[in-house]
Design an enzyme around this catalytic site. Sequence first.
Site, short mmCIF file in Angstrom:
data_model
loop_
_atom_site.label_atom_id
_atom_site.label_comp_id
_atom_site.label_asym_id
_atom_site.label_seq_id
_atom_site.Cartn_x
_atom_site.Cartn_y
_atom_site.Cartn_z
N ARG A 1 -0.04 -19.69 26.59
CA ARG A 1 -1.22 -18.59 26.35
C ARG A 1 -2.38 -19.06 26.91
O ARG A 1 -2.69 -20.10 26.79
CB ARG A 1 -1.04 -18.53 24.86
CG ARG A 1 0.59 -17.85 24.48
CD ARG A 1 0.55 -18.36 22.84
NE ARG A 1 1.67 -17.76 22.52
CZ ARG A 1 2.91 -18.56 22.42
NH1 ARG A 1 2.60 -19.55 22.42
NH2 ARG A 1 3.93 -18.11 21.98
N GLU B 1 3.89 -17.69 34.09
CA GLU B 1 3.76 -16.31 33.13
C GLU B 1 2.40 -16.75 32.12
O GLU B 1 2.64 -17.58 31.33
CB GLU B 1 4.81 -15.96 32.70
CG GLU B 1 4.77 -14.70 31.78
CD GLU B 1 5.72 -14.42 31.04
OE1 GLU B 1 5.62 -13.39 30.02
OE2 GLU B 1 6.88 -14.57 31.40
N ASN C 1 -3.39 -12.88 24.45
CA ASN C 1 -2.88 -11.97 23.37
C ASN C 1 -4.24 -11.32 22.81
O ASN C 1 -5.34 -12.08 22.84
CB ASN C 1 -2.51 -12.95 22.26
CG ASN C 1 -1.19 -13.28 22.35
OD1 ASN C 1 -0.31 -12.68 22.27
ND2 ASN C 1 -0.87 -14.60 22.45
N GLU D 1 -0.85 -31.80 37.47
CA GLU D 1 -0.81 -33.01 38.29
C GLU D 1 -0.43 -32.53 39.82
O GLU D 1 0.46 -31.95 40.21
CB GLU D 1 0.37 -33.88 38.10
CG GLU D 1 0.28 -35.40 38.57
CD GLU D 1 1.35 -36.03 38.14
OE1 GLU D 1 1.05 -36.90 37.13
OE2 GLU D 1 2.57 -36.03 38.34
#
Length: 358
Positions: free
Chosen positions: A85, A134, A138, A214
């Site tokens: 998220r 992905e 929200n 990284e």
Amino acid sequence: LAWPMASFRVARGVLCCAALAVIHPCLSFRPSPPSGALHVGPSWRRSLTHPLLLRTEGRSDAASSAVGTDSALMQRNKMLHVVYRVGDLDKSIDFYTNVLGMKVLRKRDVPEGKYTNVFLGYGPESKGEHFSVELTYNYGVDKYDIGKLGFLGLGVCLPELQAVESSVEGHHGRVIRNVEELEITPSMIPDEPAEQYRLWTMATAEDPDGYQIELLQKPQRDPMHRVRLHVTRLEPGIAFYTEVLGMKLLRKRSLLPEWPAISVWLGYGDDEFDQTLLELIYEFSTQELDVGDGYGQIAISTPDVYEAAKIIEAKGGEISRAPGPVPGIGTKIVAAKDPDGYKVVLVDEKDFEAEFNE
């Protein structure tokens, strides 16, 4: 968390310490606190093939044989994407495209759920050809607790790092470790000579939300190299991902002397630099997770989510969502939890392919 993955200089003077760690991985040499005390972590002397320590009571020999046969189904799985998220979708897209060179592959807005998904990566997702990130936004949520000992971010391979480093701060990111050539310790699996070291050019950055990236200077077909998770149950974790989900154990290595930890690389192919891997990192001196609320899950394609659920349950795994279609999307999934509680979503491979025709 500013520790890098298994990337550090090893002074010849500490070679004996590193070799000792390979022989006795239960020893933990954390960088000394002010008192100079030595921290000794818990012993993990279990074999890599130890039982899952999961529920097996009442299973007949015939059932066990059937499960073993059905496990071949899991070996056809493919890594698809990782979900986490973010608080500002525009800033995140700017960072991942202009710093890391990814492309926006697709975008899905779900008003009824009050969220938006954006998929980014280096090439087509179809048939698991390329792994993707992905990002979930929200509605109205602009900040998450990303944790310090949970999702450790991504490992990305790129052909040149100096230009990447110089662009990080101009695109809402932060450089954690500048580009440098690092000496990499030998592995326990595969068994490598104690004197065998590699030189890798690496750097570490943070994205706009603080998730770590990284960077390794190395050309790769799909630059998305690793998803990195901190674990407290390393051997059960290895068993879950190999014996239940069908992955292969490709590499196991001590991260001493810079980090008192062990790194494990797992994947569905044989070439560790021609696929996206799952990296589990176990730190000897802590038995705590701090996952926060930013990380979601990894998604893996599978030929049949209903059969996959049966295999997971038969081997004692925990199903956190029964197999079936996702409301509003229709793609069939089943969700499980690994021994540390990390969520893994198995996605019906045909339904996943159908998403690209919508």
